[in-house]
Design a protein around this motif. Structure first.
Motif, PDB file in Angstrom:
ATOM      1  N   ARG A 286      -7.094 -26.442 128.603  1.00 47.70           N
ATOM      2  CA  ARG A 286      -5.995 -25.861 127.829  1.00 47.70           C
ATOM      3  C   ARG A 286      -6.527 -25.225 126.545  1.00 47.70           C
ATOM      4  N   ARG A 287      -7.473 -25.900 125.900  1.00 50.58           N
ATOM      5  CA  ARG A 287      -8.084 -25.338 124.689  1.00 50.58           C
ATOM      6  C   ARG A 287      -8.745 -23.999 124.990  1.00 50.58           C
ATOM      7  N   LYS A 293      -6.173 -16.576 124.906  1.00 52.41           N
ATOM      8  CA  LYS A 293      -4.893 -15.948 124.556  1.00 52.41           C
ATOM      9  C   LYS A 293      -4.839 -15.577 123.081  1.00 52.41           C
ATOM     10  N   ARG A 294      -5.435 -16.419 122.226  1.00 53.13           N
ATOM     11  CA  ARG A 294      -5.443 -16.139 120.787  1.00 53.13           C
ATOM     12  C   ARG A 294      -6.253 -14.878 120.486  1.00 53.13           C
ATOM     13  N   GLN A 295      -7.446 -14.761 121.084  1.00 52.27           N
ATOM     14  CA  GLN A 295      -8.272 -13.579 120.861  1.00 52.27           C
ATOM     15  C   GLN A 295      -7.623 -12.322 121.435  1.00 52.27           C
ATOM     16  N   PRO A 312      -9.530  -3.540 109.634  1.00 50.04           N
ATOM     17  CA  PRO A 312      -9.010  -4.423 110.674  1.00 50.04           C
ATOM     18  C   PRO A 312      -7.823  -5.203 110.126  1.00 50.04           C
ATOM     19  N   LYS A 313      -6.719  -5.147 110.800  1.00 48.67           N
ATOM     20  CA  LYS A 313      -5.527  -5.849 110.320  1.00 48.67           C
ATOM     21  C   LYS A 313      -4.890  -6.641 111.452  1.00 48.67           C
ATOM     22  N   LYS A 314      -4.661  -7.928 111.169  1.00 49.68           N
ATOM     23  CA  LYS A 314      -3.887  -8.762 112.079  1.00 49.68           C
ATOM     24  C   LYS A 314      -2.889  -9.530 111.227  1.00 49.68           C
ATOM     25  N   THR A 315      -1.726  -9.795 111.806  1.00 56.13           N
ATOM     26  CA  THR A 315      -0.674 -10.479 111.052  1.00 56.13           C
ATOM     27  C   THR A 315      -0.579 -11.944 111.390  1.00 56.13           C
ATOM     28  N   LYS A 316      -1.086 -12.334 112.561  1.00 59.80           N
ATOM     29  CA  LYS A 316      -1.043 -13.735 112.967  1.00 59.80           C
ATOM     30  C   LYS A 316      -2.119 -13.990 114.004  1.00 59.80           C
ATOM     31  N   ARG A 317      -2.415 -15.251 114.202  1.00 62.26           N
ATOM     32  CA  ARG A 317      -3.398 -15.632 115.218  1.00 62.26           C
ATOM     33  C   ARG A 317      -2.730 -15.858 116.557  1.00 62.26           C
TER      34      ARG A 317
END
Length: 317
Positions: A286-287, A293-295, A312-317
């Motif tokens: 699961r990890r 999925k996170r990447q 590079p811009k991300k708003t959430k993980r």
């Protein structure tokens, strides 16, 4: 200390010659690609033995823009559509080039060094370099100066050496404002936040593997995809240890899946651990799936914001 002094000297030389510079290290050809060794302190590479042209946030900006389906459609239509303004600056990032050092290098390098249609400078310089340094000039304006300008009265009857000393003292008094102004990028497309190249590389590799798996005839499970991708990455892992809380005052127990799998293969796994290994294996899987999925989510955010000219811009993980 020696490196800092050398970089200050290089910066002074750039100002004197009117050259533009990059706040973050630009891509370089390097000796293996017909270039030279840079005198600048390089950033941490995205992966072990990464070539110089990939050791730059601007390379990954190009790569993530190439993952945009919307921008691909724009390029195929000759720059028409909702991303037409971006196309005017970035051009066709999908145009394949071949050469002595391989398709991958030349496809990027020819784009980076191609002439921007307006500035007539190289595309990389035009989009990402800072403007040429301003010079000290005489002013008669009484208007309020901008945040990155300091107006000083210079008594011309004083000797030059004394004036230079006084100028340094004035700058020291405005040290915070000085450092703030130096940290602001004035490039046409400034880097959004301090980049971590290893993280950008990880997100890119996982994204490509995820998409390939989606289109595969026989899809792998996400934990299997993690195991496959991990072999290509230097900085991608999850813990394979699971801690079980002790009951009734008993000590916590740490179970290591790698050790348990080896013991199982040797036939030395205890009866209790034989029962536990299934749970431990499921938790670790699961990890791994969640890491993929996170990447994938992060990469999609990089792509969506690259379409807006932000990286590079991300708003959430």
């Amino acid at each position: 200390m020696k490196i800092m002094v050398m970089e200050e000297q290089l910066e002074t030389q750039r100002y004197r010659e009117g050259k533009r510079f990059f706040i973050y290290a630009p891509p370089l050809r390097g000796k293996d690609f017909g270039g030279r060794q840079s005198k600048r302190l390089p950033p941490n590479p995205p992966f072990i033995k990464a070539p110089p042209y990939k050791t730059s946030v601007y390379y990954y900006w190009w790569e993530f823009l190439r993952r945009s389906d919307a921008y691909k459609r724009c390029c195929k239509s000759g720059g028409k559509g909702k991303l037409s303004k971006l196309y005017e600056d970035f051009g066709n990032v999908f145009e394949i080039s071949e050469g002595k050092y391989g398709e991958e290098f030349h496809t990027f390098w020819n784009w980076w060094t191609s002439k921007h249609p307006v500035s007539n400078e190289s595309r990389g310089q035009t989009l990402f370099a800072e403007p040429k340094a301003r010079s000290l000039t005489e002013t008669v304006s009484s208007a309020t100066p901008s945040a990155d300008t300091l107006i000083i009265e210079v008594p011309l009857e004083l000797r030059t050496a004394f004036l230079v000393n006084q100028f340094r003292k004035v700058l020291q008094q405005h040290d915070k404002r000085h450092r703030t102004a130096q940290a602001i990028s004035r490039a046409m497309y400034p880097v959004h936040t301090k980049p971590v190249l290893q993280a950008l590389h990880t997100a890119l590799v996982v994204y490509d593997a995820y998409k390939a798996n989606e289109n595969a005839r026989h899809r792998k499970k996400l934990w299997q995809l993690f195991d496959e991708v991990k072999e290509q990455l230097d900085f991608f892992y999850v813990s394979e240890e699971v801690i079980y809380k002790g009951e009734d005052g008993e000590d916590d127990e740490t179970l290591d899946l790698v050790k348990m799998e080896k013991a199982k293969a040797k036939g030395t796994l205890s009866f209790d651990d034989e029962y536990m290994i299934r749970d431990v294996r499921e938790i670790v899987r699961r990890r791994k799936a969640n890491a993929i999925k996170r990447q994938q989510r992060i990469a999609e955010q990089y792509i969506a914001n690259a379409e807006k000219g932000i990286f590079p811009k991300k708003t959430k993980r």
